[in-house]
Design an enzyme around this catalytic site. Structure first.
Site, short mmCIF file in Angstrom:
data_model
loop_
_atom_site.label_atom_id
_atom_site.label_comp_id
_atom_site.label_asym_id
_atom_site.label_seq_id
_atom_site.Cartn_x
_atom_site.Cartn_y
_atom_site.Cartn_z
N ASP A 152 -2.73 15.88 21.56
CA ASP A 152 -1.53 15.59 20.76
C ASP A 152 -1.71 15.95 19.29
O ASP A 152 -0.74 16.33 18.62
CB ASP A 152 -1.17 14.10 20.87
N GLU A 175 -4.62 9.92 4.71
CA GLU A 175 -4.96 10.87 5.76
C GLU A 175 -4.02 12.06 5.79
O GLU A 175 -2.92 12.03 5.24
CB GLU A 175 -4.96 10.20 7.14
N ARG A 220 -7.69 20.45 22.38
CA ARG A 220 -6.37 20.43 23.03
C ARG A 220 -5.94 18.98 23.15
O ARG A 220 -6.68 18.15 23.68
CB ARG A 220 -6.42 21.10 24.41
N ASP A 256 0.82 -1.21 0.00
CA ASP A 256 0.00 0.00 0.00
C ASP A 256 0.86 1.26 0.00
O ASP A 256 0.51 2.27 -0.62
CB ASP A 256 -0.92 0.00 1.22
N GLY A 257 2.00 1.22 0.71
CA GLY A 257 2.89 2.38 0.73
C GLY A 257 3.44 2.70 -0.65
O GLY A 257 3.59 3.87 -1.02
#
Length: 264
Positions: free
Chosen positions: A150, A123, A148, A45-46
């Site tokens: 990560d 994404e 707020r 997939d990469g």
């Protein structure tokens, strides 16, 4: 028909890619790295993600097909032992086109200047370079919350089985025209509050993320990591463009999900 074969770069993938190129040339197809009608990705997939970004300027003219040389993928669905069958199908069979939605990311800057526009197949993620990410989240022009934590992950339906799933997001069928916003370790207490659940936005809704403080942003577009300074806003929505896959047989998405995550 014009074609190109891209490879993951390992010995197995390179050998398989060269074999497919030779077979297709024997069928009098034309090898064209600049204007291919079909892109054959050999690897995983990469590898197909890299191919998508290489040819994203001609998505309306190019179709993609993936051969996996490792684990079965969601984009790379042909096996090495099936390449003769795939070559004959490409050379002799009119293929069906299946279109999947993409996420459009537009970054605007303080003080004006030219905005940056990207397309993601899997994404886009948004993080602060230092400290917690603090952004106002607007949906259809209305303030929804101040996030707020990560970071945030904005995924396509076909990318919902990747990073989004690891964050607790839902798996969406690729035929849905939508994007999904998933939180990364949000801060929730008596002072700060977020929805705490992934949000699925339809094609006619736009998500806007506006910095509350002056920080630099680390933004990923699929496998690409980008640093952006003096960001005014980050806009995400379903793109007008779509990726086109060449289908020579059925593509059982839910069976693929089951094989990838449920069965041993």
């Amino acid at each position: 028909m014009k074609f190109v074969v891209t490879s993951k770069g390992d010995e197995t993938s390179n050998t398989l890619a060269q074999k497919m190129r030779t077979y297709l040339l024997d069928f009098n197809l034309e090898y064209d790295e600049t204007h291919p009608d079909i892109v054959i990705s050999v690897g995983g997939d990469g590898t197909l993600l890299y191919a998508f970004h290489r040819y994203q300027h001609r998505l309306d003219k190019t179709a993609f097909v993936g051969v996996h040389t490792g684990h079965l993928g969601f984009y790379a669905d042909w096996r090495p032992k099936e390449i003769e069958k795939l070559v004959i199908a490409i050379a002799k069979t009119p293929f069906q086109i299946v279109e999947y939605p993409l996420v459009e990311v537009i970054i605007r800057y303080l003080g004006g200047g030219k905005e940056s526009r990207y397309l993601a197949l899997n994404e886009c993620t948004i993080k602060s370079v230092e400290g917690s990410l603090v952004v106002d989240v607007e949906i259809k022009g209305q303030l929804f919350e101040t996030f707020r934590g990560d970071g945030l992950c904005i995924s396509t339906p076909s990318g919902s089985t990747a990073y989004n799933k690891a964050l607790g997001g839902a798996i969406l069928h690729p035929s849905l025209q939508a994007i999904q916003v998933a939180e990364m370790a949000s801060i929730n207490n008596r002072v700060f509050r977020t929805i705490g659940s992934p949000l699925v936005l339809p094609a006619h809704h736009t998500g806007m993320f506006k910095p509350v403080n002056d920080v630099d942003f680390q933004i990923t577009i699929d496998h690409l990591t980008l640093l952006h300074k003096e960001v005014k806003s980050i806009q995400c929505r379903v793109a007008q463009e779509k990726i086109r896959f060449a289908r020579f047989r059925t593509f059982p998405f839910w069976q693929r999900v089951r094989d990838s995550f449920v069965t041993e």
